[in-house]
Scaffold this active site. Structure first.
Site, PDB file in Angstrom:
ATOM      1  N   ALA A  27       0.854  -1.199   0.000  1.00 53.66           N
ATOM      2  CA  ALA A  27       0.000   0.000   0.000  1.00 53.66           C
ATOM      3  C   ALA A  27       0.887   1.246   0.000  1.00 53.66           C
ATOM      4  O   ALA A  27       1.275   1.740   1.054  1.00 53.66           O
ATOM      5  CB  ALA A  27      -0.929  -0.001   1.210  1.00 53.66           C
ATOM      6  N   SER A  46       0.933   4.055  -3.209  1.00 54.11           N
ATOM      7  CA  SER A  46      -0.002   5.043  -3.756  1.00 54.11           C
ATOM      8  C   SER A  46      -1.421   4.785  -3.235  1.00 54.11           C
ATOM      9  O   SER A  46      -2.170   5.712  -2.951  1.00 54.11           O
ATOM     10  CB  SER A  46      -0.014   4.968  -5.285  1.00 54.11           C
ATOM     11  OG  SER A  46       1.208   5.454  -5.792  1.00 54.11           O
ATOM     12  N   THR A  56      10.708   7.358   6.507  1.00 56.66           N
ATOM     13  CA  THR A  56      11.793   8.315   6.741  1.00 56.66           C
ATOM     14  C   THR A  56      11.918   8.551   8.246  1.00 56.66           C
ATOM     15  O   THR A  56      10.903   8.748   8.923  1.00 56.66           O
ATOM     16  CB  THR A  56      11.502   9.641   6.010  1.00 56.66           C
ATOM     17  OG1 THR A  56      11.265   9.353   4.649  1.00 56.66           O
ATOM     18  CG2 THR A  56      12.681  10.605   6.132  1.00 56.66           C
ATOM     19  N   GLY A  91      31.416  16.025 -19.004  1.00 56.88           N
ATOM     20  CA  GLY A  91      31.975  14.863 -18.302  1.00 56.88           C
ATOM     21  C   GLY A  91      32.188  15.131 -16.815  1.00 56.88           C
ATOM     22  O   GLY A  91      32.001  14.244 -15.978  1.00 56.88           O
ATOM     23  N   GLU A 137       6.119  11.364  -0.660  1.00 54.75           N
ATOM     24  CA  GLU A 137       4.922  12.151  -0.269  1.00 54.75           C
ATOM     25  C   GLU A 137       3.861  12.142  -1.370  1.00 54.75           C
ATOM     26  O   GLU A 137       3.159  13.125  -1.587  1.00 54.75           O
ATOM     27  CB  GLU A 137       5.311  13.557   0.155  1.00 54.75           C
ATOM     28  CG  GLU A 137       5.871  13.508   1.563  1.00 54.75           C
ATOM     29  CD  GLU A 137       5.863  14.821   2.278  1.00 54.75           C
ATOM     30  OE1 GLU A 137       4.946  15.623   2.050  1.00 54.75           O
ATOM     31  OE2 GLU A 137       6.770  15.020   3.078  1.00 54.75           O
TER      32      GLU A 137
HETATM   33  N1  COS Z   1      -8.723  16.058   2.367  1.00 54.97           N
HETATM   34  C1  COS Z   1      -9.816  15.594   3.015  1.00 54.97           C
HETATM   35  N2  COS Z   1     -10.422  14.434   2.695  1.00 54.97           N
HETATM   36  C2  COS Z   1      -9.902  13.712   1.690  1.00 54.97           C
HETATM   37  C3  COS Z   1      -8.773  14.130   0.975  1.00 54.97           C
HETATM   38  C4  COS Z   1      -8.187  15.367   1.341  1.00 54.97           C
HETATM   39  N3  COS Z   1      -7.113  15.827   0.705  1.00 54.97           N
HETATM   40  N4  COS Z   1      -8.490  13.206   0.026  1.00 54.97           N
HETATM   41  C5  COS Z   1      -9.413  12.240   0.141  1.00 54.97           C
HETATM   42  N5  COS Z   1     -10.257  12.546   1.155  1.00 54.97           N
HETATM   43  C6  COS Z   1     -11.424  11.766   1.591  1.00 54.97           C
HETATM   44  C7  COS Z   1     -12.427  11.605   0.456  1.00 54.97           C
HETATM   45  O1  COS Z   1     -13.324  12.704   0.411  1.00 54.97           O
HETATM   46  C8  COS Z   1     -13.112  10.328   0.809  1.00 54.97           C
HETATM   47  O2  COS Z   1     -14.092  10.583   1.782  1.00 54.97           O
HETATM   48  P1  COS Z   1     -15.496   9.768   1.789  1.00 54.97           P
HETATM   49  O3  COS Z   1     -15.132   8.409   2.316  1.00 54.97           O
HETATM   50  O4  COS Z   1     -16.347  10.550   2.715  1.00 54.97           O
HETATM   51  O5  COS Z   1     -15.984   9.753   0.390  1.00 54.97           O
HETATM   52  C9  COS Z   1     -12.002   9.495   1.459  1.00 54.97           C
HETATM   53  O6  COS Z   1     -11.014  10.444   1.904  1.00 54.97           O
HETATM   54  C10 COS Z   1     -11.377   8.524   0.495  1.00 54.97           C
HETATM   55  O7  COS Z   1     -10.859   9.288  -0.575  1.00 54.97           O
HETATM   56  P2  COS Z   1     -10.705   8.746  -2.071  1.00 54.97           P
HETATM   57  O8  COS Z   1     -11.944   8.009  -2.453  1.00 54.97           O
HETATM   58  O9  COS Z   1     -10.278   9.879  -2.932  1.00 54.97           O
HETATM   59  O10 COS Z   1      -9.547   7.706  -1.864  1.00 54.97           O
HETATM   60  P3  COS Z   1      -8.696   6.888  -2.909  1.00 54.97           P
HETATM   61  O11 COS Z   1      -8.470   5.558  -2.316  1.00 54.97           O
HETATM   62  O12 COS Z   1      -9.294   6.997  -4.265  1.00 54.97           O
HETATM   63  O13 COS Z   1      -7.243   7.590  -2.921  1.00 54.97           O
HETATM   64  C11 COS Z   1      -5.442   9.124  -3.023  1.00 54.97           C
HETATM   65  C12 COS Z   1      -6.927   8.880  -2.725  1.00 54.97           C
HETATM   66  C13 COS Z   1      -4.926   8.380  -4.210  1.00 54.97           C
HETATM   67  C14 COS Z   1      -5.382  10.625  -3.305  1.00 54.97           C
HETATM   68  C15 COS Z   1      -4.640   8.768  -1.744  1.00 54.97           C
HETATM   69  O14 COS Z   1      -4.649   7.383  -1.528  1.00 54.97           O
HETATM   70  C16 COS Z   1      -3.209   9.260  -1.794  1.00 54.97           C
HETATM   71  O15 COS Z   1      -2.934  10.438  -1.565  1.00 54.97           O
HETATM   72  N6  COS Z   1      -2.263   8.345  -2.050  1.00 54.97           N
HETATM   73  C17 COS Z   1      -0.863   8.648  -1.960  1.00 54.97           C
HETATM   74  C18 COS Z   1      -0.381   8.441  -0.573  1.00 54.97           C
HETATM   75  C19 COS Z   1       0.898   9.119  -0.334  1.00 54.97           C
HETATM   76  O16 COS Z   1       1.073  10.306  -0.610  1.00 54.97           O
HETATM   77  N7  COS Z   1       1.833   8.394   0.232  1.00 54.97           N
HETATM   78  C20 COS Z   1       3.096   8.926   0.526  1.00 54.97           C
HETATM   79  C21 COS Z   1       3.609   8.277   1.740  1.00 54.97           C
HETATM   80  S1  COS Z   1       3.508   9.247   3.108  1.00 54.97           S
HETATM   81  S2  COS Z   1       5.215  10.219   3.047  1.00 54.97           S
END
Ligand code: COS
Length: 382
Positions: free
Chosen positions: A130, A132, A158, A340, A363
């Protein structure tokens, strides 16, 4: 009203961060990059000048810096050494869920110590399966009496091997998907926590990236952040606030590469003249400078929106993706200007290029940033 002028305080902060980068980071950056050793001496000095506690509100003893102040500092520190910047930035990333969602009691208990002694925190979200798809984590937290028992593992964390405090995301109700994730404040010396592999990375080698295992780790219920099931939103809101700093790091890395390239192009003589006098090189430098400025404006705007309390997921994603892409492009071009020599470890260019790459990945990959942006601009499909 639009105002592009930094305040006296912000200019002083920028000067202080720039001097810190020049005096404390740059001279030892190559050494720590080579040895992939944790730069405790630099981190200790960063604590002494307040960079480790700068995001903690003043009422809890911290610097109380705004997001805009933070990105100004981030740009300078990353120009000094992206790996050391990452250790400092990941610390505030991990404290942000407590700052945003902690109770007064949690803030006093867990944030205040960071203002008194040098220590680091780690944000524990990512898992092997898990990355992205952060809503699909497998680590669990089961409520037993007045405690939660955490089982599972995290990777690419990190500060994972050097942190004293962890913010851990775990499922309290797996069947609810992202809505079943909760966030916990977990002291790193809690029995059952084991540090696994310390990653050997291409860049940001002065930062510590570790695997962490949780086996029957008992956490008191008062260490739950917010309510059960709020963990995913806590993670997303934290990332929204933190991503402009990664963009700022892109600006810093690109700026450092451009400065080296300009100096080199002015002094490197080929065909009887400095290579900066060839329009091909001069125009390349002009494009690099323009893109760096554009990236900085995106970063500052996203930070400004956050400080105004406005939703800025899209703008934070734009700033992060654009600025880190600029860092990659600029470091590749700057290295090319060195020819180079740029490829040799005696010169700083190859490190800057390696460091730029991670900014496009951590991030949230830049593909995820584009997902966030596209979802918002396109809206729901019929
Ligand atoms: N602020 C507030 N709420 C948010 C939000 C935000 N920025 N992004 C999503 N949500 C909420 C949604 O509104 C949704 O709420 P409901 O359940 O009420 O509908 C819920 O969270 C789930 O969101 P979503 O359906 O968009 O989730 P997805 O699984 O489609 O994924 C992404 C969203 C891809 C944007 C998310 O998984 C992500 O950011 N992934 C990357 C993670 C990351 O940055 N990892 C780095 C490691 S940490 S250094």
């Amino acid at each position: 009203m639009i105002d592009f002028q930094l305040s006296e305080e912000q200019l002083a902060l920028q000067r202080m961060a720039r001097e810190f980068a020049e005096k404390e980071m740059k001279p030892v950056a190559a050494k720590y990059d080579k040895g992939e050793e944790f730069p405790w001496d630099v981190i200790k000095k960063a604590f002494e000048v307040g960079f480790l506690s700068s995001s903690i509100p003043e009422e809890y003893g911290g610097g109380g810096l705004s997001t805009l102040d933070t990105v100004i500092v981030s740009e300078e520190l990353a120009a000094g050494c992206a790996g050391m910047f990452t250790s400092i930035m990941a610390n505030s990333l991990a404290l942000t869920p407590i700052i945003l969602f902690g109770t007064d009691e949690q803030k006093k208990k867990f944030l205040t110590p960071f203002t008194k002694e040098m220590m680091l925190a780690a944000f524990c979200l990512t898992e092997r399966e898990a990355g992205s798809d952060a809503g699909n984590i497998s680590t669990t937290a089961e409520k037993v009496g007045s405690e939660y028992i955490i089982n599972g593992s995290k990777c690419f964390i990190t500060n994972g091997g050097v942190a004293k405090l962890l913010v851990v995301f775990a499922n309290t109700a797996k069947e609810k998907g992202a809505r079943g994730i909760s966030a916990f404040i977990v002291p790193a010396d809690t029995p059952g926590i084991k540090i696994g592999k310390i990653e050997d990375k291409m860049g940001h080698r002065a930062s510590n990236t570790a695997e962490i295992f949780f086996e029957e780790v008992k956490v008191p219920e008062e260490n739950l952040l917010g309510k059960e099931g709020m963990g995913f939103i806590i993670a997303m809101k934290t990332l929204d606030k933190a991503r402009p700093s990664v963009g700022a790091a892109g600006v810093g890395v690109a700026k450092a590469a451009l400065q080296y390239a300009i100096e080199y192009a002015k002094t490197r003589v080929q065909f009887g003249r400095p290579i900066a006098s060839f329009q091909h090189i001069a125009f390349k430098l002009a494009d690099m400078a323009t893109e760096i400025n554009a990236a900085r404006h995106l970063v500052w705007h996203a930070a400004w929106l956050i400080d105004k309390g406005m939703k800025a997921s899209k703008e934070a994603a734009m700033a992060k993706a654009y600025a880190s892409d600029v860092a990659m492009k600029v470091t590749v071009e700057a290295l090319q200007i060195f020819g180079g020599y740029g490829y040799m470890k005696d010169f700083p260019m190859e490190k800057l290029m390696r460091d730029a790459k991670l900014l496009q990945i951590y991030e949230g990959t830049n593909e995820i940033q584009r997902l966030v942006i596209s979802r918002e601009i396109i809206g729901p499909l019929k």
